[in-house]
Write an enzyme that holds these catalytic residues in place. Sequence first.
Site, PDB file in Angstrom:
ATOM      1  N   ARG A 188      90.568 -26.005  34.707  1.00 57.02           N
ATOM      2  CA  ARG A 188      90.789 -27.147  33.316  1.00 57.02           C
ATOM      3  C   ARG A 188      91.764 -27.527  32.895  1.00 57.02           C
ATOM      4  O   ARG A 188      92.139 -26.346  32.832  1.00 57.02           O
ATOM      5  CB  ARG A 188      89.586 -26.130  32.077  1.00 57.02           C
ATOM      6  CG  ARG A 188      88.056 -25.783  32.552  1.00 57.02           C
ATOM      7  CD  ARG A 188      87.473 -26.977  32.997  1.00 57.02           C
ATOM      8  NE  ARG A 188      86.007 -26.816  33.557  1.00 57.02           N
ATOM      9  CZ  ARG A 188      85.483 -27.209  34.577  1.00 57.02           C
ATOM     10  NH1 ARG A 188      86.228 -27.288  34.801  1.00 57.02           N
ATOM     11  NH2 ARG A 188      84.651 -26.801  34.642  1.00 57.02           N
ATOM     12  N   GLY A 246      86.346 -31.844  37.859  1.00 58.90           N
ATOM     13  CA  GLY A 246      85.366 -32.968  37.336  1.00 58.90           C
ATOM     14  C   GLY A 246      84.675 -33.556  36.123  1.00 58.90           C
ATOM     15  O   GLY A 246      85.379 -34.260  35.764  1.00 58.90           O
ATOM     16  N   ARG A 247      84.234 -32.420  34.998  1.00 60.66           N
ATOM     17  CA  ARG A 247      84.082 -32.352  33.551  1.00 60.66           C
ATOM     18  C   ARG A 247      84.754 -33.409  32.660  1.00 60.66           C
ATOM     19  O   ARG A 247      84.906 -34.253  31.923  1.00 60.66           O
ATOM     20  CB  ARG A 247      83.061 -31.454  32.647  1.00 60.66           C
ATOM     21  CG  ARG A 247      81.759 -31.649  33.187  1.00 60.66           C
ATOM     22  CD  ARG A 247      80.967 -30.575  32.912  1.00 60.66           C
ATOM     23  NE  ARG A 247      81.096 -29.425  33.832  1.00 60.66           N
ATOM     24  CZ  ARG A 247      80.532 -28.183  33.824  1.00 60.66           C
ATOM     25  NH1 ARG A 247      79.940 -27.925  32.891  1.00 60.66           N
ATOM     26  NH2 ARG A 247      80.244 -27.064  34.455  1.00 60.66           N
ATOM     27  N   LYS A 280      77.945 -26.287  50.771  1.00 65.35           N
ATOM     28  CA  LYS A 280      77.218 -24.681  51.111  1.00 65.35           C
ATOM     29  C   LYS A 280      76.761 -24.439  52.031  1.00 65.35           C
ATOM     30  O   LYS A 280      75.576 -23.621  51.291  1.00 65.35           O
ATOM     31  CB  LYS A 280      77.561 -24.235  49.433  1.00 65.35           C
ATOM     32  CG  LYS A 280      78.618 -24.444  48.317  1.00 65.35           C
ATOM     33  CD  LYS A 280      78.781 -24.312  47.191  1.00 65.35           C
ATOM     34  CE  LYS A 280      79.720 -23.921  46.101  1.00 65.35           C
ATOM     35  NZ  LYS A 280      79.241 -25.214  45.656  1.00 65.35           N
ATOM     36  N   ALA A 282      71.722 -21.349  64.690  1.00 63.43           N
ATOM     37  CA  ALA A 282      72.043 -22.987  64.875  1.00 63.43           C
ATOM     38  C   ALA A 282      71.445 -23.521  63.934  1.00 63.43           C
ATOM     39  O   ALA A 282      71.772 -24.945  64.251  1.00 63.43           O
ATOM     40  CB  ALA A 282      70.661 -22.433  65.999  1.00 63.43           C
ATOM     41  N   THR A 283      71.097 -23.737  62.989  1.00 62.00           N
ATOM     42  CA  THR A 283      70.892 -25.080  62.437  1.00 62.00           C
ATOM     43  C   THR A 283      71.785 -25.126  61.008  1.00 62.00           C
ATOM     44  O   THR A 283      72.140 -26.483  60.975  1.00 62.00           O
ATOM     45  CB  THR A 283      69.784 -24.111  61.329  1.00 62.00           C
ATOM     46  OG1 THR A 283      68.609 -23.374  62.235  1.00 62.00           O
ATOM     47  CG2 THR A 283      69.456 -25.122  60.134  1.00 62.00           C
ATOM     48  N   ASP A 341      80.662 -31.376  49.135  1.00 61.54           N
ATOM     49  CA  ASP A 341      80.343 -30.029  48.755  1.00 61.54           C
ATOM     50  C   ASP A 341      78.721 -29.307  49.324  1.00 61.54           C
ATOM     51  O   ASP A 341      78.161 -29.316  47.566  1.00 61.54           O
ATOM     52  CB  ASP A 341      81.016 -29.767  47.844  1.00 61.54           C
ATOM     53  CG  ASP A 341      80.495 -28.308  46.814  1.00 61.54           C
ATOM     54  OD1 ASP A 341      80.808 -27.341  48.092  1.00 61.54           O
ATOM     55  OD2 ASP A 341      80.468 -27.924  45.657  1.00 61.54           O
ATOM     56  N   PHE A 383      73.893 -22.325  54.658  1.00 62.14           N
ATOM     57  CA  PHE A 383      73.694 -21.092  54.551  1.00 62.14           C
ATOM     58  C   PHE A 383      72.388 -21.110  54.869  1.00 62.14           C
ATOM     59  O   PHE A 383      72.000 -21.198  54.674  1.00 62.14           O
ATOM     60  CB  PHE A 383      73.784 -20.337  53.485  1.00 62.14           C
ATOM     61  CG  PHE A 383      73.665 -19.001  53.514  1.00 62.14           C
ATOM     62  CD1 PHE A 383      74.790 -17.883  53.941  1.00 62.14           C
ATOM     63  CD2 PHE A 383      72.418 -18.230  54.227  1.00 62.14           C
ATOM     64  CE1 PHE A 383      74.788 -16.780  54.212  1.00 62.14           C
ATOM     65  CE2 PHE A 383      71.958 -16.913  53.468  1.00 62.14           C
ATOM     66  CZ  PHE A 383      73.169 -15.900  54.461  1.00 62.14           C
ATOM     67  N   ASP A 384      72.278 -20.869  56.419  1.00 57.92           N
ATOM     68  CA  ASP A 384      71.184 -20.832  57.195  1.00 57.92           C
ATOM     69  C   ASP A 384      71.890 -19.419  59.030  1.00 57.92           C
ATOM     70  O   ASP A 384      72.732 -19.531  58.839  1.00 57.92           O
ATOM     71  CB  ASP A 384      71.290 -22.346  57.508  1.00 57.92           C
ATOM     72  CG  ASP A 384      69.156 -22.024  57.645  1.00 57.92           C
ATOM     73  OD1 ASP A 384      68.530 -21.211  58.846  1.00 57.92           O
ATOM     74  OD2 ASP A 384      68.725 -23.225  57.343  1.00 57.92           O
ATOM     75  N   ILE A 385      70.621 -19.862  59.780  1.00 55.42           N
ATOM     76  CA  ILE A 385      70.569 -19.331  60.941  1.00 55.42           C
ATOM     77  C   ILE A 385      72.008 -20.517  61.287  1.00 55.42           C
ATOM     78  O   ILE A 385      71.696 -21.254  61.301  1.00 55.42           O
ATOM     79  CB  ILE A 385      70.004 -18.660  61.722  1.00 55.42           C
ATOM     80  CG1 ILE A 385      69.173 -20.054  61.796  1.00 55.42           C
ATOM     81  CG2 ILE A 385      68.545 -18.126  61.085  1.00 55.42           C
ATOM     82  CD1 ILE A 385      67.946 -20.021  62.438  1.00 55.42           C
TER      83      ILE A 385
END
Length: 230
Positions: A178, A207-208, A62, A68-69, A60, A64-66
């Site tokens: 939950r 998770g928790r 997430k 090509a990256t 996980d 987020f970029d241009i």
Amino acid sequence: MNDRLIVALDVPNALAGLELAEKIGDAASFYKIGLGMLTGGGLALANELKQEHGKRIFLDMKFFDIGATVEAAVKGIAQYDLDFLTVHGDPHVVRAAKQGAAGSGLKILAVTILTSLDRADLDAGLIVPGDVTEIVTTRAARALEAGADGVIASPREARLIRALPEAEGRLIVTPGVRPAGSDAGDQKRIETPATAIANGADHIVVGRPIWKAADPRAAALAIQAELAGA
């Protein structure tokens, strides 16, 4: 064991994550490793759980970029033979991620609106006005049109997303789940495991309520039992 339950290893480092996975044992077969563990050996743990313990892995990040990256980053992740990877649901990000994952079994899941956010949070971030559910559904449709293998969304929006023509054959993975009676924590749009599945989710992320439990294995088994009756 049913893989609809994904256990979030939201612990500080790989050693703690491995210890938790060993406590849970065969009560879970799918684990999520997030950004918080990236500098604590998260990729090494993902590889160990996958290759040595036969677990499925949801990374996980997430991204987020241009484009090509994003493509380069996903191509690097794809070599680890993991199962799911999150990117933000903006179409240019999704398209780039799918390019990076080409030739691998890595599924690209698009983030719509984080389940910890409500309308006030979106206003603060200058996100377009409107109902949160409508924004999530629209973002999901656009991400799926761009080629996403599935989406991350609140269980409260899962039913609407499942009804989208674009969602046919795609995955819906729901955090913000939950078990009845557990603490909501920082999640604001939550439902129980059975409700999330009934609403169209393929997988739930918990998770928790598991890792904070006195007996994480028993907590995981209780959720599996609820899912078995869903």
